[in-house]
Design an enzyme around this catalytic site. Structure first.
Site, PDB file in Angstrom:
ATOM      1  CG  HIS A 291       6.867  11.870  -0.998  1.00 37.36           C
ATOM      2  ND1 HIS A 291       8.475  11.612  -0.654  1.00 37.36           N
ATOM      3  CD2 HIS A 291       6.285  10.859  -1.632  1.00 37.36           C
ATOM      4  CE1 HIS A 291       8.474  10.486  -1.058  1.00 37.36           C
ATOM      5  NE2 HIS A 291       7.596  10.162  -1.509  1.00 37.36           N
TER       6      HIS A 291
ATOM      7  CD  GLN B  43       5.225  -0.724  -3.777  1.00 38.46           C
ATOM      8  OE1 GLN B  43       4.056  -0.539  -3.190  1.00 38.46           O
ATOM      9  NE2 GLN B  43       5.686   0.100  -4.571  1.00 38.46           N
TER      10      GLN B  43
ATOM     11  CD  GLU C  81       2.476  14.045 -15.003  1.00 36.71           C
ATOM     12  OE1 GLU C  81       3.331  14.428 -15.470  1.00 36.71           O
ATOM     13  OE2 GLU C  81       1.191  13.937 -15.565  1.00 36.71           O
TER      14      GLU C  81
ATOM     15  CD  GLN D  97       2.885   3.860  -8.251  1.00 30.86           C
ATOM     16  OE1 GLN D  97       3.657   2.773  -7.603  1.00 30.86           O
ATOM     17  NE2 GLN D  97       3.242   5.075  -7.661  1.00 30.86           N
TER      18      GLN D  97
HETATM   19  O1  PAF Z   1       4.881   5.351  -5.432  1.00 30.92           O
HETATM   20  C1  PAF Z   1       5.057   4.823  -4.221  1.00 30.92           C
HETATM   21  O2  PAF Z   1       5.618   5.408  -3.201  1.00 30.92           O
HETATM   22  C2  PAF Z   1       4.324   3.432  -3.944  1.00 30.92           C
HETATM   23  O3  PAF Z   1       4.416   2.744  -5.313  1.00 30.92           O
HETATM   24  C3  PAF Z   1       2.820   3.748  -3.647  1.00 30.92           C
HETATM   25  C4  PAF Z   1       1.880   4.254  -4.501  1.00 30.92           C
HETATM   26  C5  PAF Z   1       2.889   4.578  -2.249  1.00 30.92           C
HETATM   27  C6  PAF Z   1       2.321   2.176  -3.172  1.00 30.92           C
HETATM   28  O4  PAF Z   1       2.980   1.686  -2.062  1.00 30.92           O
END
Ligand code: PAF
Length: 282
Positions: A37, A61, A150, A155
């Site tokens: 991150h 999700q 990536e 996603q």
């Molecule tokens: O990749 C993630 O952590 C999640 O899927 C996101 C993009 C923050 C959406 O909740």
């Protein structure tokens, strides 16, 4: 560093910043922040005056309630880590109620089949949930650019598709995978692995690297069979899928074509924890 948990306060703050011609980047996260991150945040800081990092474990999700419950959460640690990176970060930590009101549900999206394979095939409704929350964050923050890793390549492609088909005015930036020294792709889920499983899980990346070497001379079918045989011999890791696919359509590779980019994708269980990874092959 500013921390907001209300959309209204965040948008008022951003309006003032924009009136000073400051550009805004967005890094959406589900918290439990790690160096993967932080590398997104650092790239965003290089390209924008201000970076909003959202920390929100998005319920829509998750296809398994248990996975949602066990998802690691440590807001204080996350804020502390972000503070050590830069003062030009704004943390947005809304509640579920703030984002969804009383309708905690996903929208239905048309992703041109990108959501039907791999993660989409194994995690029912997952990408509609991701699309819903990312669209909400994009519209709340209105960033110049939004950053995604990536590691979740499928996603990333799905978000690009959503932004393109809805003609949303935000630039989506994909950032390379960060790895632990062992090669294991960084993920918040790694925290839930035992020390032994975390070591064993480096086998995932090693296998991807060998698959890449084989890609020059062998067919996708032969490579997939080889990967499966490697995991059958492995007593700790359980392979869910291995797929070689076209980067833009995510359709499985049947016959190599020139001018196409291919990537190997993998999902594996270690200690009952689901890990994913991928590697560019050409
Ligand atoms: O990749 C993630 O952590 C999640 O899927 C996101 C993009 C923050 C959406 O909740």
């Amino acid at each position: 560093m500013h921390v907001f948990d209300r959309k209204k306060e965040l948008t008022l703050f951003l309006e003032t910043e924009r009136s000073k011609n400051r550009t805004v980047g967005l890094v959406p996260t589900m918290g439990a922040l790690h160096q993967g991150h932080i590398s997104l945040v650092k790239t965003a800081l290089l390209q924008n005056d201000l970076v909003v990092v959202s920390v929100f474990v998005n319920p829509t999700q998750f296809d398994k309630k248990d996975d949602l419950k066990k998802y690691p959460r440590n807001l204080e640690k996350d804020i502390h880590l972000l503070k050590s990176v830069s003062n030009n970060i704004v943390v947005f930590t809304p509640s579920v109620d703030e984002m969804y009101g009383d309708n905690i549900a996903s929208q239905a999206y048309e992703f041109d089949g990108l959501d039907k394979v791999m993660e989409g095939a194994f995690r029912e409704g997952h990408f509609d949930g991701v699309g819903t929350i990312v669209e909400l964050f994009l519209k709340t923050v209105s960033p110049d650019k939004a950053y995604f890793g990536e590691k979740d390549f499928q996603q990333l492609q799905i978000i690009r598709k959503m932004v393109e088909s809805k003609k949303l005015p935000y630039q989506i930036v994909g950032c390379p995978i960060e790895r632990e020294p062992s090669g294991l792709a960084m993920s918040s889920r790694n925290e839930r692995l035992s020390k032994k499983a975390r070591e064993d899980a480096s086998f995932i990346y090693k296998t991807l690297l060998t698959a890449k070497t084989k890609f020059g001379t062998e067919s996708a079918y032969v490579i997939s069979e080889w990967v499966q045989s490697q995991f059958e011999k492995n007593e700790v890791l359980e392979l869910e899928y291995f797929e070689i696919a076209d980067e833009s359509t995510l359709t499985p590779l049947l016959k190599k074509q020139v001018n196409k980019n291919y990537r190997a994708f993998i999902a594996v269980y270690a200690d009952g924890i689901r890990l994913i990874d991928n590697l560019k092959l050409n």
